[in-house]
Design a protein around this motif. Structure first.
Motif, PDB file in Angstrom:
ATOM      1  N   ILE A  16      29.587  48.969  54.488  1.00 59.57           N
ATOM      2  CA  ILE A  16      30.083  48.012  53.493  1.00 59.57           C
ATOM      3  C   ILE A  16      31.054  47.042  54.174  1.00 59.57           C
ATOM      4  N   ASP A  45      31.212  40.114  55.499  1.00 61.61           N
ATOM      5  CA  ASP A  45      29.863  39.702  55.913  1.00 61.61           C
ATOM      6  C   ASP A  45      28.905  39.679  54.727  1.00 61.61           C
ATOM      7  N   GLY A  46      29.464  39.847  53.525  1.00 66.90           N
ATOM      8  CA  GLY A  46      28.630  39.821  52.332  1.00 66.90           C
ATOM      9  C   GLY A  46      27.740  41.040  52.180  1.00 66.90           C
ATOM     10  N   ILE A  47      28.128  42.162  52.817  1.00 63.35           N
ATOM     11  CA  ILE A  47      27.331  43.386  52.701  1.00 63.35           C
ATOM     12  C   ILE A  47      27.988  44.344  51.718  1.00 63.35           C
ATOM     13  N   GLY A  48      27.318  44.574  50.611  1.00 67.74           N
ATOM     14  CA  GLY A  48      27.811  45.484  49.586  1.00 67.74           C
ATOM     15  C   GLY A  48      26.989  46.758  49.560  1.00 67.74           C
ATOM     16  N   LYS A  97      24.847  47.820  47.590  1.00 70.03           N
ATOM     17  CA  LYS A  97      23.443  47.608  47.199  1.00 70.03           C
ATOM     18  C   LYS A  97      22.559  47.201  48.375  1.00 70.03           C
ATOM     19  N   ASP A  98      23.193  46.670  49.423  1.00 66.69           N
ATOM     20  CA  ASP A  98      22.427  46.229  50.591  1.00 66.69           C
ATOM     21  C   ASP A  98      22.139  47.389  51.546  1.00 66.69           C
ATOM     22  N   LEU A  99      22.708  48.543  51.224  1.00 66.17           N
ATOM     23  CA  LEU A  99      22.579  49.701  52.122  1.00 66.17           C
ATOM     24  C   LEU A  99      21.808  50.830  51.435  1.00 66.17           C
ATOM     25  N   GLN A 100      21.413  51.814  52.222  1.00 67.33           N
ATOM     26  CA  GLN A 100      20.645  52.947  51.681  1.00 67.33           C
ATOM     27  C   GLN A 100      21.588  54.012  51.118  1.00 67.33           C
ATOM     28  N   THR A 143      33.237  52.681  53.443  1.00 63.59           N
ATOM     29  CA  THR A 143      31.905  53.219  53.168  1.00 63.59           C
ATOM     30  C   THR A 143      31.967  54.731  52.945  1.00 63.59           C
TER      31      THR A 143
END
Ligand code: ZN
Length: 207
Positions: free
Chosen positions: A114, A118-121, A123-126, A155
């Motif tokens: 997370i 970088d705009g990674i939330g 929902k973008d991960l498994q 995370t």
């Protein structure tokens, strides 16, 4: 700094190599000139391998590790402990931990951590598939092996909150060594030991 190329074909090839991480234009030129000394068959095999990798790459539907089959070799190895899951960012961490020969559980590859910057939330991960995996039963312990950065901590904590009610044990690899970017460089004995000497994740939270 090279500004002029005698051929547009050469310049094109240099541009493509220079897009790779860690490859500057000087190195790119060296690689391109080296390619010119190879046989057309060798260069074709190189290009073909890249195209096939990109087009045909497949991910394990259980752990999201790279795999030629629907379920990867690690997940389908019944001699491994399916109740123990090591949570990692990427495939290279799976490879580094496998190299230690110290871990006999399974993995869950998040595909990153997370990182709001970088705009990674989540929902973008498994992460959701990890939650489902734990909730479907048979998992006793998760081992967090993410970067020891703020993003890694965020995370870990996010997953912890999502799963604390399930009663699954959560632990974290010992922080004596640098993790994350350095995990692949950590020597195998140290990395193996950090998994064996893991600590209970709850104990690391300053509640
Ligand atoms: Zn798998």
């Amino acid at each position: 700094m090279i500004r002029k190329y005698p051929s547009a074909l050469l310049e094109n090839a240099v541009n493509e190599f220079a897009k790779l991480p860690g490859i500057g234009r000087k190195t790119a030129l060296r690689l391109v000139l080296h390619s010119l000394n190879r046989s057309p068959e060798e260069v074709e095999a190189f290009g073909q391998a890249m195209i096939e990798l990109r087009n045909e790459v497949n991910y394990c539907r259980v752990c999201h590790n790279i795999s030629d089959d629907d379920v990867c070799q690690i997940c389908s190895d019944f001699s491994r402990d399916a109740a123990l899951i090591c949570v990692v960012e990427n495939i290279k961490e799976v490879m580094a931990i496998e190299n230690t020969g110290q871990f006999r559980g399974l993995y869950h590859v998040l595909g990153g951590i997370i990182s709001p910057m970088d705009g990674i939330g989540p929902k973008d991960l498994q992460i959701e598939s990890l939650v489902e995996r734990v909730k479907s039963g048979g998992v006793n312990e998760l081992i967090f092996a993410l970067s020891s950065t703020m993003e890694g901590d965020t995370t870990n904590f996010y997953i912890y909150r999502k799963l604390s009610e399930t009663g699954v044990k959560m632990s974290i690899i010992s922080r004596g060594i640098a993790i994350g970017d350095e995990i692949e460089y950590a020597d195998e004995i140290t990395l193996g030991r950090s998994i064996l000497n893991r600590t209970n994740f709850v104990d690391t939270l300053k509640l």
